[in-house]
Design an enzyme around this catalytic site. Structure first.
Site, mmCIF file in Angstrom:
data_model
loop_
_atom_site.group_PDB
_atom_site.id
_atom_site.type_symbol
_atom_site.label_atom_id
_atom_site.label_comp_id
_atom_site.label_asym_id
_atom_site.label_seq_id
_atom_site.Cartn_x
_atom_site.Cartn_y
_atom_site.Cartn_z
ATOM 1 N N HIS A 146 0.823 -1.209 0.000
ATOM 2 C CA HIS A 146 0.000 0.000 0.000
ATOM 3 C C HIS A 146 0.859 1.261 0.000
ATOM 4 O O HIS A 146 1.987 1.264 0.505
ATOM 5 C CB HIS A 146 -0.890 0.035 1.246
ATOM 6 C CG HIS A 146 -1.813 -1.139 1.341
ATOM 7 N ND1 HIS A 146 -2.329 -1.574 2.540
ATOM 8 C CD2 HIS A 146 -2.285 -1.996 0.403
ATOM 9 C CE1 HIS A 146 -3.088 -2.626 2.329
ATOM 10 N NE2 HIS A 146 -3.094 -2.909 1.043
ATOM 11 N N LYS B 45 6.550 5.989 7.190
ATOM 12 C CA LYS B 45 6.078 5.130 8.284
ATOM 13 C C LYS B 45 7.260 4.606 9.081
ATOM 14 O O LYS B 45 8.281 4.207 8.510
ATOM 15 C CB LYS B 45 5.290 3.940 7.727
ATOM 16 C CG LYS B 45 4.035 4.372 6.981
ATOM 17 C CD LYS B 45 3.479 3.274 6.107
ATOM 18 C CE LYS B 45 2.350 3.824 5.240
ATOM 19 N NZ LYS B 45 1.949 2.884 4.188
ATOM 20 N N TYR C 44 2.511 1.263 13.827
ATOM 21 C CA TYR C 44 3.352 2.167 13.049
ATOM 22 C C TYR C 44 2.907 3.612 13.146
ATOM 23 O O TYR C 44 1.724 3.903 13.296
ATOM 24 C CB TYR C 44 3.451 1.738 11.589
ATOM 25 C CG TYR C 44 2.163 1.511 10.854
ATOM 26 C CD1 TYR C 44 1.353 0.415 11.145
ATOM 27 C CD2 TYR C 44 1.754 2.352 9.830
ATOM 28 C CE1 TYR C 44 0.174 0.186 10.456
ATOM 29 C CE2 TYR C 44 0.595 2.118 9.128
ATOM 30 C CZ TYR C 44 -0.198 1.034 9.446
ATOM 31 O OH TYR C 44 -1.369 0.810 8.754
ATOM 32 N N ASP D 195 -6.789 -6.174 -1.622
ATOM 33 C CA ASP D 195 -5.390 -6.524 -1.924
ATOM 34 C C ASP D 195 -5.276 -7.626 -2.960
ATOM 35 O O ASP D 195 -4.233 -7.797 -3.582
ATOM 36 C CB ASP D 195 -4.647 -6.899 -0.641
ATOM 37 C CG ASP D 195 -4.307 -5.666 0.182
ATOM 38 O OD1 ASP D 195 -4.004 -5.817 1.380
ATOM 39 O OD2 ASP D 195 -4.363 -4.550 -0.377
HETATM 40 C C1 LIG Z 1 -4.805 2.603 6.768
HETATM 41 C C2 LIG Z 1 -6.075 3.095 7.406
HETATM 42 C C3 LIG Z 1 -7.260 2.406 7.285
HETATM 43 N N1 LIG Z 1 -8.393 2.888 7.886
HETATM 44 C C4 LIG Z 1 -9.623 2.104 7.767
HETATM 45 C C5 LIG Z 1 -10.049 1.789 6.341
HETATM 46 C C6 LIG Z 1 -10.692 0.431 6.475
HETATM 47 O O1 LIG Z 1 -12.064 0.583 6.805
HETATM 48 C C7 LIG Z 1 -9.991 -0.230 7.658
HETATM 49 C C8 LIG Z 1 -8.941 -1.244 7.262
HETATM 50 O O2 LIG Z 1 -8.107 -0.619 6.295
HETATM 51 P P1 LIG Z 1 -7.118 -1.498 5.428
HETATM 52 O O3 LIG Z 1 -7.791 -2.793 5.048
HETATM 53 O O4 LIG Z 1 -6.597 -0.632 4.320
HETATM 54 O O5 LIG Z 1 -5.963 -1.821 6.478
HETATM 55 P P2 LIG Z 1 -4.542 -2.435 6.118
HETATM 56 O O6 LIG Z 1 -4.688 -3.486 5.065
HETATM 57 O O7 LIG Z 1 -3.899 -2.789 7.393
HETATM 58 O O8 LIG Z 1 -3.791 -1.208 5.467
HETATM 59 C C9 LIG Z 1 -2.483 -0.824 5.854
HETATM 60 O O9 LIG Z 1 -1.627 -1.776 5.312
HETATM 61 C C10 LIG Z 1 -0.254 -1.473 5.189
HETATM 62 C C11 LIG Z 1 0.515 -2.292 6.182
HETATM 63 C C12 LIG Z 1 0.133 -0.074 5.226
HETATM 64 O O10 LIG Z 1 1.319 0.246 5.222
HETATM 65 C C13 LIG Z 1 -0.881 0.980 5.175
HETATM 66 O O11 LIG Z 1 -0.590 1.940 6.164
HETATM 67 C C14 LIG Z 1 -2.286 0.568 5.322
HETATM 68 O O12 LIG Z 1 -2.828 0.656 4.018
HETATM 69 O O13 LIG Z 1 -9.360 0.850 8.381
HETATM 70 C C15 LIG Z 1 -8.423 4.070 8.615
HETATM 71 O O14 LIG Z 1 -9.460 4.479 9.145
HETATM 72 N N2 LIG Z 1 -7.254 4.774 8.733
HETATM 73 C C16 LIG Z 1 -6.073 4.344 8.165
HETATM 74 O O15 LIG Z 1 -5.033 5.028 8.325
#
Ligand SMILES: Cc1cn([C@H]2C[C@H](O)[C@@H](COP(=O)(O)OP(=O)(O)O[C@H]3O[C@H](C)C(=O)[C@H](O)[C@H]3O)O2)c(=O)[nH]c1=O
Length: 183
Positions: free
Chosen positions: A62, A72, A132, A170
């Site tokens: 991401h 980060k 992070y 993803d």
């Molecule tokens: C990243 C983020 C997500 N969200 C909400 C959006 C979705 O409803 C939920 C899960 O999000 P997501 O599936 O994108 O989470 P990850 O797959 O852990 O995403 C992260 O994955 C890799 C490791 C990364 O480096 C990024 O910082 C980030 O994209 O949290 C938020 O409210 N705030 C945020 O800063």
């Protein structure tokens, strides 16, 4: 606190100074003055994130586009992950190259991923809690990603794809060569 250069400019491995005694341990998990002195950067973090994942979960790759790009500072509070940062900086001599590092609660190693990188990790232990700091706020509209198994990047994730668990999002990330045309 000691920092270790990587093959990718401004991407650092951080080794914290841990004080152990009969009660357990203490360490400064972040100190803005020491971090910026040692890296030569002027980073100010504004948002902390934390996620928990079971074995095989791969979150990434991401990044946020343009002015919403995030640097980060990542670490693992429980378990072990393989953490990966991919250089997407157009003017970088290491464009498309990556650094992969095992991070764990026991090693307490931290990893700094600068702006202009894609980031992701895969969980190697039964469970992992990932923490992070980000130097820019989340912006859903600026979110983007790259397929974890993009053959141009050819990342060695250390576990077979068949054992991986990815979000719907993803599973549909674009390819590196396609996304670079949009940056
Ligand atoms: C990243 C983020 C997500 N969200 C909400 C959006 C979705 O409803 C939920 C899960 O999000 P997501 O599936 O994108 O989470 P990850 O797959 O852990 O995403 C992260 O994955 C890799 C490791 C990364 O480096 C990024 O910082 C980030 O994209 O949290 C938020 O409210 N705030 C945020 O800063």
């Amino acid at each position: 606190m000691k920092i270790e250069q990587t093959a990718l400019k401004d991407c650092y491995i951080i080794h914290d100074t841990v004080f152990e005694d009969s009660r357990g341990y203490f360490f400064e998990s972040f100190n803005e003055q020491k971090f910026n002195e040692l890296t030569g950067l002027n980073t100010r973090f504004v948002q902390d994130n934390q996620s928990a994942s079971t074995k095989g979960v791969l979150r990434g790759l991401h990044f946020q586009k343009g002015e919403h790009a995030q640097a980060k500072l990542v670490r693992v509070l429980e378990g072990t992950v393989l953490d990966v940062a991919v250089d997407l900086r157009k003017d970088s001599p290491t464009l498309g190259q990556y650094v992969a590092i095992e991070l764990s609660a026991t090693s307490r190693t931290q990893f700094f991923v600068p702006r202009g990188f894609a980031h992701g990790f895969v969980v190697l232990s039964e469970r992992a809690v990932f923490f992070y700091k980000c130097d820019n706020f989340y912006n859903k509209q600026a979110e983007s990603g790259i397929m974890y198994n993009d053959t141009t990047l050819n990342i060695d994730w250390k576990i077979p794809s068949a054992e991986m668990i990815l979000s719907e999002k993803d599973q549909q990330n674009p390819l590196f060569n396609d996304i670079m045309k949009t940056l």
